[in-house]
Design an enzyme around this catalytic site. Structure first.
Site, PDB file in Angstrom:
ATOM      1  N   THR A 151      -6.611  10.238   8.077  1.00 28.01           N
ATOM      2  CA  THR A 151      -6.211   8.957   7.482  1.00 28.01           C
ATOM      3  C   THR A 151      -5.936   7.881   8.537  1.00 28.01           C
ATOM      4  O   THR A 151      -5.370   6.841   8.238  1.00 28.01           O
ATOM      5  CB  THR A 151      -4.964   9.115   6.595  1.00 28.01           C
ATOM      6  OG1 THR A 151      -3.950   9.713   7.399  1.00 28.01           O
ATOM      7  CG2 THR A 151      -5.234   9.962   5.379  1.00 28.01           C
TER       8      THR A 151
ATOM      9  N   LYS B   5       0.833  -1.210   0.000  1.00 23.94           N
ATOM     10  CA  LYS B   5       0.000   0.000   0.000  1.00 23.94           C
ATOM     11  C   LYS B   5       0.862   1.251   0.000  1.00 23.94           C
ATOM     12  O   LYS B   5       1.825   1.343   0.764  1.00 23.94           O
ATOM     13  CB  LYS B   5      -0.881   0.020   1.251  1.00 23.94           C
ATOM     14  CG  LYS B   5      -1.767  -1.190   1.401  1.00 23.94           C
ATOM     15  CD  LYS B   5      -2.447  -1.231   2.750  1.00 23.94           C
ATOM     16  CE  LYS B   5      -1.498  -1.422   3.902  1.00 23.94           C
ATOM     17  NZ  LYS B   5      -2.166  -1.642   5.195  1.00 23.94           N
TER      18      LYS B   5
ATOM     19  N   GLY C  47      -6.491   4.818  10.377  1.00 20.45           N
ATOM     20  CA  GLY C  47      -7.316   3.617  10.200  1.00 20.45           C
ATOM     21  C   GLY C  47      -7.512   3.199   8.754  1.00 20.45           C
ATOM     22  O   GLY C  47      -8.270   2.276   8.473  1.00 20.45           O
ATOM     23  N   THR C  48      -6.803   3.854   7.830  1.00 20.77           N
ATOM     24  CA  THR C  48      -6.984   3.498   6.410  1.00 20.77           C
ATOM     25  C   THR C  48      -6.569   2.043   6.143  1.00 20.77           C
ATOM     26  O   THR C  48      -7.246   1.314   5.412  1.00 20.77           O
ATOM     27  CB  THR C  48      -6.167   4.425   5.480  1.00 20.77           C
ATOM     28  OG1 THR C  48      -4.857   4.560   6.022  1.00 20.77           O
ATOM     29  CG2 THR C  48      -6.813   5.785   5.334  1.00 20.77           C
ATOM     30  N   GLY C  49      -5.451   1.637   6.737  1.00 21.46           N
ATOM     31  CA  GLY C  49      -4.936   0.278   6.477  1.00 21.46           C
ATOM     32  C   GLY C  49      -5.877  -0.785   7.030  1.00 21.46           C
ATOM     33  O   GLY C  49      -6.184  -1.774   6.352  1.00 21.46           O
ATOM     34  N   CYS C  50      -6.341  -0.572   8.284  1.00 18.82           N
ATOM     35  CA  CYS C  50      -7.258  -1.541   8.912  1.00 18.82           C
ATOM     36  C   CYS C  50      -8.528  -1.643   8.075  1.00 18.82           C
ATOM     37  O   CYS C  50      -9.043  -2.739   7.821  1.00 18.82           O
ATOM     38  CB  CYS C  50      -7.634  -1.080  10.314  1.00 18.82           C
ATOM     39  SG  CYS C  50      -6.209  -0.759  11.356  1.00 18.82           S
TER      40      CYS C  50
END
Ligand SMILES: Nc1ncnc2c1ncn2[C@@H]1O[C@H](COP(=O)(O)OP(=O)(O)O)[C@@H](O)[C@H]1O
Ligand SMILES: Cc1ncc(COP(=O)(O)O)c(N)n1
Ligand SMILES: [Mg+2]
Length: 551
Positions: A263, A230, A265-268
């Site tokens: 941003t 990512k 928490g974008t990955g979770c």
């Protein structure tokens, strides 16, 4: 490398809706003859429970840490799954004291108790996909692997959370080896951000897309079926680019980079959305695309939110609930059924019959057109824009979407619902970039390859033709029913047939019975006639008869 800009918001939203399988439908019981009224009532009750059991809800289990600020971790996972129509159970591996400034404390849950939670959920509930987030120790990773061997699931999504977006360490270096040696080989997809990819590979530096590809390839060798590196934290990038690798091909997923502080928490969220889509039955590429589109849309709708005083705020996973279209009862900007009777205006014909564009559109809507496209090839820009603005008002008040042919500038200026482009117009992905995620984009396609490209470019539908010979478009090869069938079967998008279609042959087009063929687009049969409303009404009744006879 294949470059895949994302499918539009509407297409992605369509996937966010609970799938048919996810909707609990209660079947009316067929009571046996001779069954008394009261036992039939009982039978109905049992049948309701039985049919509910037969219709499982796509189920994701998240194994992750709690974030007290609810932007990331378990809380983000549950919100993301709920938004996409999946049930989300949760095994908590750690409790963090966290806010928009950073992580102030971590309290790991004892490994044995993580194991106990896993057993409770996996032994009882039918989990489709397990998604992992913060796994604070090598021991927890091992406990998880053991549980998965005992209770296998359809897919495993591993988000190797090590460092939060705020830069705080969530899982120490001791877990790295266990991730690499035990968990990755069980994973369907591993989704490191650039910092995590770097750590997994012994602190290699990642600065370019090509570095991301190399990293994806190296991590793939550790055993997962797919790797998604990512690029949210890639500096100096005007797009948010992620790289997916399936062992053979790299796919560059390119999205708009939203300028926002929110941003956290974008990955979770991305990993949970992938898990939810897989639980609903999507392929990996579709799941990743829909997930990325969801994050992009959520960030876009939350870009100005202010929650907390720190540099990194949470975003709204349930942004759709606030949209006017949701309040009007529709979650989607684009409904493929709107392609049913697609009226395309023509400046020459309007002139010939002494009609303004506005009057032509009014009449088509009065007759029951379900979507309108302004195709004014010869109009002066100023005059066209004025007419388009008037048409936008008419269409809005009737709930009929209005698209503009080719002219992205005019569509933007009049705030039309979208744009339709041909193969020699601006590429659909470029149109998407300019229009943003919420607008409708259609592309004219004659071949399966063009249909595939339109899907990759983020179009909402394709127009396929000329089905019959037409005088509206010069040098337009006729595809016939076979050509239309070939493109429809190859297309992942809904299709509207176009080219020489009229009241005499529209029925035969729809009788082809192609599931994604949603309607017919007509020009001359409506507008090269004296009475536009009456012609539209007539065509509509023919299409309706056909639709009813097929249902
Ligand atoms: N500002 C942004 N605009 C659009 N997409 C973003 C933005 N920041 C991150 N993303 C996307 O969010 C997803 C999560 O990526 P990233 O933030 O790199 O992961 P992590 O949260 O694990 O650090 C990726 O698909 C990334 O492209
Ligand atoms: C408990 C917990 N788990 C994961 C993250 C990662 O957050 P992000 O998705 O922003 O990288 C976090 N900050 N807290
Ligand atoms: Mg992030």
């Amino acid at each position: 490398m294949t470059s895949v800009p994302l499918p539009p918001l509407s297409a992605a939203l369509a996937q966010y809706r609970p799938s048919a399988a996810a909707t609990l439908r209660f079947r009316t019981p067929s009571s046996a003859p001779g069954v008394s009224a009261s036992s039939s009532t009982r039978a109905r009750r049992f049948s309701v429970i039985a049919s509910a059991r037969e219709m499982p809800w796509p189920h994701v289990l998240t194994v992750a840490g709690s974030d007290s600020s609810a932007g990331a971790g378990i809380q983000a996972d549950i919100k993301a799954c709920a938004a996409l129509g999946a049930y989300c159970s949760s095994v908590i591996t750690a409790v963090t004291a966290q806010n928009t400034v950073g992580v102030q404390g971590i309290h790991a849950v004892p490994e044995k108790f993580v194991g106990e939670q896993l057993r409770s959920v996996l032994s009882d509930m039918s989990v489709d996909v397990v998604k992992t987030g913060m796994l604070p120790s090598a021991g927890v990773v091992k406990v998880l692997c053991e549980s998965l061997r005992k209770f296998p699931v359809k897919a495993l999504v591993v988000d190797p959370v090590m460092v939060s977006t705020s830069g705080d360490t969530l899982s120490g270096p001791s877990t790295l080896a266990t991730y690499r040696d035990e968990l990755f080989s069980m994973a369907d997809i591993v989704t490191p951000n650039v910092k995590e990819a770097s750590k997994l590979l012994g602190d290699v530096s990642l600065h370019t897309i090509s570095d991301m590809c190399n990293a994806a390839e190296s991590i793939y060798k550790l055993g997962p079926k797919y790797v998604l590196v990512k690029g949210g934290d890639m500096p100096d990038s005007s797009d948010a680019i992620d790289v997916l690798f399936d062992g053979k091909e790299f796919t560059e997923l390119r999205g708009l980079r939203i300028k926002t502080r929110n941003t956290h928490g974008t990955g979770c969220t991305l990993a949970s959305c992938i898990a939810a889509e897989l639980a609903k039955g999507a392929t990996m590429l579709h799941a990743v695309q829909a997930a990325k589109k969801f994050v992009e849309s959520a960030l876009y709708h939350s870009k100005d939110l202010v929650i907390g005083n720190g540099p990194q705020g949470p975003f709204d996973h349930h942004f759709e609930l606030k949209s006017p279209s949701y309040k009007m009862g529709s979650l989607q900007k684009f409904n493929p059924d709107d392609l049913f009777l697609y009226a395309v205006t023509d400046s020459g014909m309007n002139k010939k019959w002494g009609r303004s564009i506005k009057d032509a559109v009014k009449a088509a809507i009065e007759g029951g057109a379900t979507i309108v496209q302004l195709r004014e090839k010869d109009a002066e820009t100023r005059e066209f824009l004025e007419a388009a603005k008037a048409c936008v008002e008419i269409c809005k008040s009737s709930g009929v979407p209005l698209l503009i042919n080719d002219r992205v500038d005019v569509a933007l200026a009049c705030d039309a619902d979208g744009v339709h482009v041909g193969q020699s117009d601006m590429p659909a992905w470029e149109v998407r970039r300019l229009l943003g995620p919420g607008k409708i984009i259609g592309v004219s396609c004659k071949t399966p390859a063009q249909a595939e490209q339109a899907w990759k470019d983020g179009a909402d539908y394709i127009g396929c033709g000329g089905v019959f010979p037409t005088t509206t478009k010069a040098n337009n090869p006729t595809l016939g029913f076979e050509g239309l069938r070939t493109v429809c079967l190859a297309s992942k998008l809904p299709v509207v047939a176009i080219g020489g279609i009229n009241a005499g042959n529209a029925g035969s087009v729809m009788e082809l019975g192609l599931p994604n063929l949603k309607g017919v687009a007509v020009v001359s049969a409506l507008f090269d006639r004296e009475r536009v409303a009456a012609e539209t009404r007539n065509l509509r009744s023919i299409l309706m008869k056909n639709a009813y006879s097929r249902s």
